[in-house]
Design an enzyme around this catalytic site. Structure first.
Site, PDB file in Angstrom:
ATOM      1  N   HIS A  66     -14.721  10.201  10.157  1.00  0.00           N
ATOM      2  CA  HIS A  66     -14.298  11.291   9.271  1.00  0.00           C
ATOM      3  C   HIS A  66     -15.221  11.330   8.054  1.00  0.00           C
ATOM      4  CE1 HIS A  66     -12.505   7.669   7.478  1.00  0.00           C
ATOM      5  NE2 HIS A  66     -12.555   8.323   6.319  1.00  0.00           N
ATOM      6  N   ASP A  91     -14.813  12.059   3.794  1.00  0.00           N
ATOM      7  CA  ASP A  91     -13.714  12.079   2.831  1.00  0.00           C
ATOM      8  C   ASP A  91     -13.683  13.444   2.137  1.00  0.00           C
ATOM      9  OD1 ASP A  91     -13.127   9.465   3.496  1.00  0.00           O
ATOM     10  OD2 ASP A  91     -14.237   8.601   1.812  1.00  0.00           O
ATOM     11  N   HIS A  93     -18.060   8.493   8.523  1.00  0.00           N
ATOM     12  CA  HIS A  93     -17.880   7.042   8.621  1.00  0.00           C
ATOM     13  C   HIS A  93     -16.614   6.719   9.404  1.00  0.00           C
ATOM     14  CE1 HIS A  93     -15.944   8.456   4.920  1.00  0.00           C
ATOM     15  NE2 HIS A  93     -15.117   7.442   5.010  1.00  0.00           N
ATOM     16  N   ARG A 123      -8.812  -7.292   8.564  1.00  0.00           N
ATOM     17  CA  ARG A 123      -9.706  -6.730   7.549  1.00  0.00           C
ATOM     18  C   ARG A 123      -8.884  -5.883   6.585  1.00  0.00           C
ATOM     19  NH1 ARG A 123     -12.793  -1.834   7.313  1.00  0.00           N
ATOM     20  NH2 ARG A 123     -14.503  -2.181   5.839  1.00  0.00           N
TER      21      ARG A 123
HETATM   22  C1  LIG Z   1      -6.626  12.601  -1.363  1.00  0.00           C
HETATM   23  C2  LIG Z   1      -6.630  12.277  -0.082  1.00  0.00           C
HETATM   24  C3  LIG Z   1      -7.825  12.054   0.752  1.00  0.00           C
HETATM   25  C4  LIG Z   1      -7.239  11.566   2.075  1.00  0.00           C
HETATM   26  C5  LIG Z   1      -5.986  12.339   2.139  1.00  0.00           C
HETATM   27  C6  LIG Z   1      -5.408  12.096   0.739  1.00  0.00           C
HETATM   28  O1  LIG Z   1      -4.362  12.966   0.444  1.00  0.00           O
HETATM   29  C7  LIG Z   1      -4.923  10.660   0.581  1.00  0.00           C
HETATM   30  C8  LIG Z   1      -5.436   9.782   1.698  1.00  0.00           C
HETATM   31  C9  LIG Z   1      -6.887  10.049   2.003  1.00  0.00           C
HETATM   32  C10 LIG Z   1      -7.290   9.495   3.359  1.00  0.00           C
HETATM   33  C11 LIG Z   1      -7.649   7.998   3.328  1.00  0.00           C
HETATM   34  C12 LIG Z   1      -8.029   7.554   4.761  1.00  0.00           C
HETATM   35  C13 LIG Z   1      -9.020   8.515   5.420  1.00  0.00           C
HETATM   36  C14 LIG Z   1      -8.558   9.975   5.224  1.00  0.00           C
HETATM   37  C15 LIG Z   1      -9.430  10.952   6.008  1.00  0.00           C
HETATM   38  C16 LIG Z   1      -7.081  10.051   5.560  1.00  0.00           C
HETATM   39  O2  LIG Z   1      -6.574  10.260   6.646  1.00  0.00           O
HETATM   40  O3  LIG Z   1      -6.341   9.802   4.405  1.00  0.00           O
HETATM   41  C17 LIG Z   1      -8.501  10.282   3.737  1.00  0.00           C
HETATM   42  C18 LIG Z   1      -8.154  11.708   3.306  1.00  0.00           C
HETATM   43  C19 LIG Z   1      -9.388  12.560   3.110  1.00  0.00           C
HETATM   44  O4  LIG Z   1     -10.325  12.145   2.430  1.00  0.00           O
HETATM   45  O5  LIG Z   1      -9.392  13.665   3.664  1.00  0.00           O
HETATM   46  O1  AKG Z   2     -11.906   0.673   5.911  1.00  0.00           O
HETATM   47  C1  AKG Z   2     -12.988   1.211   5.726  1.00  0.00           C
HETATM   48  O2  AKG Z   2     -14.039   0.602   5.674  1.00  0.00           O
HETATM   49  C2  AKG Z   2     -13.066   2.710   5.591  1.00  0.00           C
HETATM   50  C3  AKG Z   2     -11.855   3.309   4.916  1.00  0.00           C
HETATM   51  C4  AKG Z   2     -12.020   4.772   4.714  1.00  0.00           C
HETATM   52  O3  AKG Z   2     -12.925   5.384   5.207  1.00  0.00           O
HETATM   53  C5  AKG Z   2     -11.049   5.502   3.882  1.00  0.00           C
HETATM   54  O4  AKG Z   2     -10.038   4.916   3.428  1.00  0.00           O
HETATM   55  O5  AKG Z   2     -11.288   6.712   3.657  1.00  0.00           O
HETATM   56 FE   FE2 Z   3     -13.077   7.423   4.408  1.00  0.00          FE
END
Ligand SMILES: C=C1C[C@]23C[C@@]1(O)CC[C@H]2[C@@]12CCC[C@@](C)(C(=O)O1)[C@H]2[C@@H]3C(=O)O
Ligand code: AKG
Ligand code: FE2
Length: 369
Positions: free
Chosen positions: A227, A229, A284, A294
């Site tokens: 994905h 961010d 990533h 981890r």
């Molecule tokens: C602000 C945010 C980015 C995120 C969605 C969220 O509301 C909070 C969690 C974030 C996260 C962390 C893990 C990877 C990710 C793709 C997910 O599923 O939740 C990211 C979201 C994002 O960056 O789109």
């Molecule tokens: O665990 C990791 O190294 C990646 C975590 C991540 O990509 C995320 O929280 O958005």
């Molecule tokens: Fe991420």
């Protein structure tokens, strides 16, 4: 349209019809957690011929090094960032304590399907047919409401660490904004929403605690699927077990090895838009390990509620049109929740040349089918 990131998912709740697992009970990977190469995009083995830059913030050319890393990789590691090692150790300890609670206890702080904060599957899970070998806990603002449920007696010692960490990350993220934008020739006058002191005081961050249990068959499991961010930038702490990989164009998946005391910084989709595409938001994923668990902690940093992000005029040439239309963080999160890896296409000003375009999607957003 949602007006704050807390509302971003109301229109797109996650409804996964899967029960949360107690990973400690699993001797093998169940079918629902078994990924084949076609379940992940883009697939491919990892390479070791190139490595993500490690930048010393005290280096006299730190600005140029950061600019080059953002342009070529969309990610870098930093050392000498001034975050005390003790705080990194503490946030790792809090995460470990949280994820080692019994599953029934963790579920007391479960994230609601349309909410942001709490314990649960990664938000992107609904876009994949297989489940990920990980657990997550998201904090938006204060963790108190959820921590009282997890640790009714001594929640404050845990929430104090989270609050200290959020405070430090917010300051560090503001500094990275100026370094990453400074390397593109952007100065404080160019970003009105940075506030009168240019300290990005109003900006928002969410904290994502990730736990990847050891896995009996790591080649067939996925910790966190590929994905980008949906942020301006993300600052990631990873413990000493490797697992993070980034996709480099023309190279493949490259592991980001843990460097003691270092933090990983990556460009998110909103900074990609702000830079009019100069800085790529890096794809990533997190892989899992047979013998070691981890932990990672991501600080997901974005603009204040209501601020519209669009390419900075200085970065759009005189004969060019901006690549993206203005969008707030919450609008973008909502678009991402619906369209996942196509979200950037939906905020593009020009549709792809060979794509079929349907402008009938809500509020005349461009739709690529
Ligand atoms: C602000 C945010 C980015 C995120 C969605 C969220 O509301 C909070 C969690 C974030 C996260 C962390 C893990 C990877 C990710 C793709 C997910 O599923 O939740 C990211 C979201 C994002 O960056 O789109
Ligand atoms: O665990 C990791 O190294 C990646 C975590 C991540 O990509 C995320 O929280 O958005
Ligand atoms: Fe991420």
């Amino acid at each position: 349209m949602p007006s704050s990131i807390g509302d971003a998912f109301i229109a797109h709740p996650i409804n996964l019809h899967h029960k949360h697992q107690d990973f400690t009970l699993l001797q093998e990977v169940p079918d629902s957690y078994t990924w084949t190469q076609s379940d992940d995009y883009p697939s491919g083995d990892s390479v070791i011929s190139e490595s993500v830059p490690v930048i010393d913030l005290n280096h006299p050319n730190a600005l140029q090094l950061i600019g080059h890393a953002c342009k070529t990789w969309g990610v870098f590691q930093v050392i000498n960032h001034n975050i005390p090692i003790k705080l990194l150790d503490n946030i790792e300890c809090v995460s470990r304590s949280l994820f080692s609670l019994p599953i029934q206890q963790k579920l007391k702080a479960a994230r609601s399907p349309h909410g942001v904060s709490g314990y649960g599957f990664a938000r992107i899970s609904s876009h994949f047919s297989k489940l990920m070998w990980s657990e997550g806990f998201t904090v938006l603002g204060s963790p108190l409401e959820h921590f009282c449920k997890l640790w009714p007696q001594d929640y404050s010692k845990y929430s104090n660490v989270i609050e200290d960490y959020e405070k430090e990350m917010k300051i560090l993220a503001g500094s990275f904004m100026w370094l990453m934008l400074g390397s593109l020739g952007i100065s404080k006058e160019d970003i009105k929403w940075a506030g009168p002191k240019g300290d990005f005081k109003e900006d928002r961050g969410a904290l994502q605690l990730n736990y990847y249990p050891a896995c009996p068959d790591p080649e067939r499991a996925m910790g966190l699927a590929a994905h980008t961010d949906s942020t301006l930038l993300t600052i990631l702490y990873q413990n000493c077990t490797s697992g993070l990989q980034v996709l480099k164009d023309g190279v493949g998946w490259v592991t980001v090895p843990p460097v003691h005391g270092a933090l990983v910084v990556n460009v998110g989709d909103l900074l990609h838009m702000l830079s009019n595409g100069s800085y790529p938001s890096v794809l990533h994923r997190a892989m899992v390990n047979r013998t070691q668990d981890r932990i990672s902690v991501a600080y997901l940093y974005g603009p204040p509620n209501g601020v519209q992000i669009s390419p900075l005029p200085k970065l759009v040439g005189p004969c060019q049109t901006p690549l993206y239309r203005p969008v707030t963080w919450s609008e973008y999160l909502s678009t991402k929740a619906k369209h996942f890896d196509k979200a950037l296409l939906y905020v593009k000003t020009c549709a792809p040349v060979n794509g079929v375009v349907d402008v009938s999607d809500h509020d005349n957003r461009v739709k690529v089918v």
